[in-house]
Every structure is written in structure tokens, then in C-alpha cells.
Motif scaffolding. Structure first.
Motif: not given
Length: 342
Positions: A70, A99, A101-103, A115, A127, A129
Motif C-alpha cells: 500500500t 486482502f 483494500i479500497s484506497l 474491492a 477491506v 473503511t
């Protein structure tokens, strides 16, 4: 699910194997470094370095899935981030495929959805958030892209989502029913001017701080003389929106008669507006109901009494003409609204 323009990036042979699996499942383009091991992945785009590849491709794609650390991704994409309304979806996956991950651009750009889709392909854990998602609440902007909507003022999103998180019900003006399935989260507004969220095409003022969402439900029919400059075409289409009091953000598609299929000005106008362009035969246009400004000149030159109005109605799936013919020396334009939002 195939994506319009999704890039999958990997910097190692291990990551490339995972990327190839994902690219095949998601209909994406695999992008690899110019390394000896990359020759084993037929059809992949090769880039001299990750930095150069991202500089060239980042803002031109709908989404990016990076198979790497990441931290690397954050440093590489930072210079190209614009805003939550403009950034493409960015998802990061580890090389072990554990994993996803929606960044970046979780809602409007669709990174949360991407994601989840990528995770489903390889059995990873998505993931997510974003606050509304972690609390099980449908955000106001989370359905924008999939429902053909555009946020006019992204800075207002935060306030509405905060109200949702605090179990307050924002006042919603949604005459076309785009948020009907989320009615439990909002209070219907009886007056557009009091609404916290406005979902329509009108360009009339809203209250300070209100979130304005534009549905892409308007089509533009265009006719022009041969060789007309794109600037004149766009100017007349713009005047049609002004005449109807309609936001240009609601433009869904453009259309014309098939003899204009090679008209550079029309082709370029659709490209600049960022909408699809369709063409109809004179017979299709001649049978169109709802035309209000027939033209003897059009009948003489192209064999139908209407080009712009008929093309707009046809492109709107036989919808309603909302702005009759607007014209300049070389251009005619008209607007229609789709008959159904489903």
C-alpha cells in the motif's frame, strides 16, 4: 463484471500471476514492468517503470488495482489525485491475495465495489473503511455512479453523510425517485428550497449547503451543415440547456442522422461532453412522435422533417421533448428526457 477501463498493476512475477487471473475475471488490462519474466504474460501492457506507467495512465482510467504494498501505491498516485468526484477507483491487493483494500474513491469512483469484486475472484477479504459502510448505512454518494447520477458539489457530501451516521434524516427532494429504496434514511421535502439533498436537473438555486445531484436523463439531438466547427455545435447545445433551465451535467447521450456519422464536429462534441453518440436513419427519424418543429429544408436535404428533435427523442428511448429546436447559422439542437429512470 467487465469494467470500462480498469488497469491491474504488478511489479513482480508472483503479483503478475495473480494479476492475470484478476484481469481475465474482471475484463481488465494487465500492466507489468519491462522485466524478463513479463514475457510470459501474453497481452500485458509493458511499462518502463511504475512511476512512468502511472503518470501516463492514472487519470485516463476508470479504476486501478495494484498488487503490491500500500505504501508504494500511496506514494506513486499522490501527485495525480484531484478530488473524490474525479479520482478513479484505487484498490490495493497483497501478492498473497489475502486482502483487497479500497484506497481511493470508494463511493463515486466505485473502489468499494471493485474491492468486493476482486476479493470474490481470489477468495480475499475486502477491506472497506468508509464510515457509512462500516456502520452499515448506505451513503448518499454510494449509489451515484451505478444509478447514472453526477454530484455537482462534492464538498456537500460530508455533511449529508454525517447526518446519516448520526441518524438524522436529511430532507430529500427527489421527484424522479432515484433514492426510493433508501426512503427510510431521508425525510421527503415538500419544498425544493428547503431540501438538504436535491436530485433533479433544474438549475434554480438551492439552500446553502445543500447537496445537488444531477441525474443523467437528458439526450441532445444535433443537426449541422457539413464541416461545422465543434465550438459552434457545443455552443448551441449549451444554449439548449440554458433555454430549458437544465444542468448540462444531466446530459446522457447525443444523437443525429446517419448521414452525419462522419461529421467531425459532432464526433468531437460527443467526445468532449463525454457521452455516447448514436445515429438514426431518415426512416427512423421520420416516424418519430413528439416532434414540434418540422422543417421543409430538412425534408429536402436529408429526407426527414426533423433531425435534432427526432434524434433527441429516439436517443431518449422515445422520451419527452423538453427543449424544442435551438439553432444558429449552421447548427440545430434539441433536448429530450428519458421516459424511465430504471
Amino acid at each position: 463484471m467487465k469494467h470500462q477501463s480498469l488497469k491491474i498493476w504488478a511489479v513482480t512475477a508472483c503479483g503478475a500471476k495473480l494479476g492475470q487471473r484478476l484481469s481475465e475475471a474482471l475484463g481488465a488490462e494487465l500492466c507489468l514492468l519491462e522485466k524478463p519474466w513479463a514475457s510470459a504474460f501474453a497481452g500485458a501492457r509493458l511499462v518502463p517503470s511504475l512511476r512512468e506507467g502511472i503518470a501516463s495512465e492514472f487519470n485516463g482510467a476508470d479504476g486501478h488495482l495494484f498488487i503490491m504494498a500500500t505504501g508504494i501505491v500511496v506514494r506513486m498516485i499522490a501527485p495525480y489525485l484531484l478530488s473524490k468526484a474525479e479520482d478513479p477507483a484505487v484498490v490495493v491487493m497483497d501478492e498473497a491475495g489475502r486482502f483487497a483494500i479500497s484506497l481511493v474513491s470508494g463511493h463515486i469512483g466505485g473502489a468499494n465495489r471493485l474491492a468486493a469484486e476482486a476479493a470474490a475472484v481470489v477468495g480475499a477479504e475486502p477491506v472497506i473503511t468508509t464510515a457509512t459502510d462500516t456502520h452499515g448505512i448506505a451513503s448518499v454518494d454510494g449509489v451515484v455512479t451505478e444509478r447514472g447520477l453526477v454530484v455537482e458539489n462534492p464538498s456537500a457530501i460530508k455533511g449529508v453523510n454525517m447526518a446519516l451516521l448520526e441518524k438524522r434524516k436529511p430532507l430529500l427532494w427527489d421527484p424522479m425517485g432515484f433514492y426510493t429504496d433508501m426512503a427510510g434514511l431521508y425525510t421527503p421535502a415538500t419544498d425544493r428550497g428547503t431540501a438538504d439533498v436535491v436530485v433533479d436537473c433544474e438549475i434554480t438555486p438551492v439552500k446553502e449547503g445543500a447537496l445537488v445531484i444531477r441525474p443523467k436523463v437528458v439526450t441532445a439531438g444535433v443537426g449541422c451543415n457539413r464541416g461545422t466547427d465543434v465550438a459552434e455545435i457545443m455552443e448551441v447545445v449549451g444554449r439548449a440547456f440554458e433555454a430549458g433551465g437544465i444542468s448540462p451535467l444531466c446530459l446522457r447521450a447525443m444523437a443525429s442522422i446517419d448521414v452525419k456519422a462522419d461529421e467531425e464536429g459532432i464526433l468531437e462534441a460527443a467526445k468532449r461532453f463525454g457521452v455516447p453518440l448514436s445515429f438514426y436513419t431518415k426512416d427512423q427519424l421520420s416516424g418519430t412522435e413528439g416532434v414540434v418543429t418540422p422543417s421543409a429544408a430538412a425534408l429536402k436535404h436529408v429526407g426527414t422533417v426533423s433531425v435534432c428533435e427526432a434524434a433527441a427523442i429516439q436517443s431518449a428511448e422515445m422520451g419527452t421533448l423538453v427543449v424544442p429546436k435551438v439553432k444558429s447559422k449552421n447548427v440545430t439542437a434539441a433536448l429530450a428526457r428519458v421516459s424511465s429512470t430504471s
